[in-house]
Enzyme design. Sequence first.
Site, PDB file in Angstrom:
ATOM      1  N   ASP A  65     -12.324  -4.695  -0.058  1.00 57.97           N
ATOM      2  CA  ASP A  65     -11.518  -3.530  -0.469  1.00 57.97           C
ATOM      3  C   ASP A  65     -10.521  -3.968  -1.540  1.00 57.97           C
ATOM      4  OD1 ASP A  65     -10.015  -1.179  -0.528  1.00 57.97           O
ATOM      5  OD2 ASP A  65      -9.049  -1.537   1.409  1.00 57.97           O
ATOM      6  N   ASP A  70      -9.754  -0.649 -13.918  1.00 60.41           N
ATOM      7  CA  ASP A  70      -9.487  -1.351 -15.180  1.00 60.41           C
ATOM      8  C   ASP A  70     -10.441  -0.793 -16.231  1.00 60.41           C
ATOM      9  OD1 ASP A  70      -8.687  -3.356 -17.084  1.00 60.41           O
ATOM     10  OD2 ASP A  70      -8.263  -4.717 -15.422  1.00 60.41           O
ATOM     11  N   THR A 128      -4.639   7.470   1.521  1.00 54.09           N
ATOM     12  CA  THR A 128      -4.270   8.283   2.691  1.00 54.09           C
ATOM     13  C   THR A 128      -2.752   8.291   2.916  1.00 54.09           C
ATOM     14  OG1 THR A 128      -4.955   6.372   3.977  1.00 54.09           O
ATOM     15  CG2 THR A 128      -6.411   8.256   3.996  1.00 54.09           C
ATOM     16  N   ARG A 220      -3.686  -1.670  11.591  1.00 51.44           N
ATOM     17  CA  ARG A 220      -2.577  -2.015  12.495  1.00 51.44           C
ATOM     18  C   ARG A 220      -2.757  -1.629  13.956  1.00 51.44           C
ATOM     19  NH1 ARG A 220       1.427   0.206   8.064  1.00 51.44           N
ATOM     20  NH2 ARG A 220      -0.514   1.362   7.714  1.00 51.44           N
TER      21      ARG A 220
HETATM   22  O1  C5P Z   1      -3.203  -0.353   9.273  1.00 46.75           O
HETATM   23  P1  C5P Z   1      -3.993   0.840   8.862  1.00 46.75           P
HETATM   24  O2  C5P Z   1      -4.944   1.328   9.943  1.00 46.75           O
HETATM   25  O3  C5P Z   1      -3.148   1.951   8.290  1.00 46.75           O
HETATM   26  O4  C5P Z   1      -4.914   0.272   7.698  1.00 46.75           O
HETATM   27  C1  C5P Z   1      -5.704   1.082   6.865  1.00 46.75           C
HETATM   28  C2  C5P Z   1      -6.449   0.216   5.906  1.00 46.75           C
HETATM   29  O5  C5P Z   1      -7.222   1.044   5.055  1.00 46.75           O
HETATM   30  C3  C5P Z   1      -5.554  -0.633   5.009  1.00 46.75           C
HETATM   31  O6  C5P Z   1      -6.221  -1.875   4.831  1.00 46.75           O
HETATM   32  C4  C5P Z   1      -5.513   0.133   3.698  1.00 46.75           C
HETATM   33  O7  C5P Z   1      -5.405  -0.721   2.591  1.00 46.75           O
HETATM   34  C5  C5P Z   1      -6.878   0.814   3.699  1.00 46.75           C
HETATM   35  N1  C5P Z   1      -6.964   2.059   2.910  1.00 46.75           N
HETATM   36  C6  C5P Z   1      -6.184   3.170   3.158  1.00 46.75           C
HETATM   37  N2  C5P Z   1      -6.308   4.293   2.380  1.00 46.75           N
HETATM   38  C7  C5P Z   1      -7.211   4.326   1.396  1.00 46.75           C
HETATM   39  C8  C5P Z   1      -8.022   3.211   1.148  1.00 46.75           C
HETATM   40  C9  C5P Z   1      -7.872   2.093   1.947  1.00 46.75           C
HETATM   41  O8  C5P Z   1      -5.371   3.149   4.081  1.00 46.75           O
HETATM   42  N3  C5P Z   1      -7.384   5.442   0.706  1.00 46.75           N
END
Ligand code: C5P
Length: 240
Positions: A65, A70, A128, A220
């Site tokens: 991810d 760019d 999100t 998390r």
């Molecule tokens: O800790 P949590 O459950 O919020 O983690 C969500 C993961 O999804 C993180 O690694 C974040 O970088 C990733 N992510 C996100 N929203 C996006 C794309 C990726 O939260 N649109």
Amino acid sequence: MGKREDFIGRIIVALDYPSADEAESLLNQLKGIPCYMKVGMQLFYAAGPSFVLKLKEQGYKVFLDLKMHDIPNTVKGGAASIARLGVDMFNVHVAGGITMMESALEGVDQAVNPSIPKPIVIGVTQLTSTNVTTLNDEIGISGTVEDSVLQYAKLAKNAGLDGVVASPLEVTNIKEQNGEGFVTVTPGIRPIGSNMGDQSRVMTPKEAFDQGTDYIVIGRPITASDDPRKSMENIIEELK
Ligand code: C5P
């Protein structure tokens, strides 16, 4: 919901750690659970391609991810390098435009061969954590977050990407407009009772799969838990 393995393989655990040691400690705790692993910028910038290769050696499916954004030529080269690592999924920002997304796919085509399978290429729509104030007043995009996500999803589809990252709240409309086969990867997942953190548009794992999403991303609620294995097992139990 299909077989146990079906949905466990569609749970992507976000290894958001500052070092390989800490990520490995989580891997030890989750040993034997065949989930997908996500390596984001924090871990990749610290532990690099060798950590990704290690995950692949251990048999995990890997979502890299790095959210590339760019000029097309640079993204093409980046995508080729990522594909050569043998990851199963990676992403680029839809905001980079159609030519940039097409260049990512060209980079993949350049890299894949019989020993390197083609990864799923996903577009990042709106993060999100983005709410309507961020979108309208800071980034300068008018309309609702959902409007913007749907427009970005269409762009990703037109560019030939396999799917998008989006909030579970948008899955139904994305699938309706772009077809069932257009993959959705949904972060913003919060099992009942867990902390929202900085996410603003969330659902529980079960609600998200009930919406028809293909993959859920959970960070998390597992990684910051006192007992990550128990938290993962609770999620799996709820989904059975
Ligand atoms: O800790 P949590 O459950 O919020 O983690 C969500 C993961 O999804 C993180 O690694 C974040 O970088 C990733 N992510 C996100 N929203 C996006 C794309 C990726 O939260 N649109």
